[in-house]
Structures are given as structure tokens and as C-alpha cells.
Design a protein around this motif. Sequence first.
Motif, PDB file in Angstrom:
ATOM      1  N   ASN A 167      30.442   9.750   8.151  1.00 32.07           N
ATOM      2  CA  ASN A 167      29.899   9.301   9.335  1.00 32.07           C
ATOM      3  C   ASN A 167      29.442  10.284  10.154  1.00 32.07           C
TER       4      ASN A 167
ATOM      5  N   GLY B  81      27.423   5.877  12.061  1.00 38.47           N
ATOM      6  CA  GLY B  81      27.571   4.854  11.023  1.00 38.47           C
ATOM      7  C   GLY B  81      26.423   4.728  10.060  1.00 38.47           C
ATOM      8  N   THR B  82      25.972   3.689   9.542  1.00 31.31           N
ATOM      9  CA  THR B  82      25.029   3.558   8.488  1.00 31.31           C
ATOM     10  C   THR B  82      23.798   3.151   8.971  1.00 31.31           C
TER      11      THR B  82
ATOM     12  N   TYR C 129      23.611   9.476   7.574  1.00 31.08           N
ATOM     13  CA  TYR C 129      24.881   9.594   7.202  1.00 31.08           C
ATOM     14  C   TYR C 129      24.877  10.312   5.762  1.00 31.08           C
TER      15      TYR C 129
END
Length: 57
Positions: A16, A20-21, A27
Motif C-alpha cells: 500500500n 490502497g488499490t 500500489y
Amino acid sequence: MTRAHRYATTVTWTGNLGTGTSGYRDYRRDHDVTTDGAPPIAGSSDPTFRGDPTRWN
């Protein structure tokens, strides 16, 4: 005779970068695999999928 061996492991995502994603390129695919009594294994996805080639996959 077959013997079964069982191990409890934990996989912790360490890629991270703060968002996040939120996006495919935002990421790292890095993770650590741990179990009691052993050093962690530094893992990542295959380099084809943006993984780190210096880590296990």
C-alpha cells in the motif's frame, strides 16, 4: 505411510503506497509470508503483473 504436516501462516500485504488499490498502477504487489519460529518470506506477484522480481512469487 503418508504423514500430514500442518502450518499456520499469515500473509500481510505491504504494497500500500497510501491510496490502497485505487488504481492498477497505484500500489505494489509486495507481501510478507510469516509463521512462528521462521524468518519472513518476502513475496510479490510475478513481474508480468507488476511484481517485484527480487521477491518470491
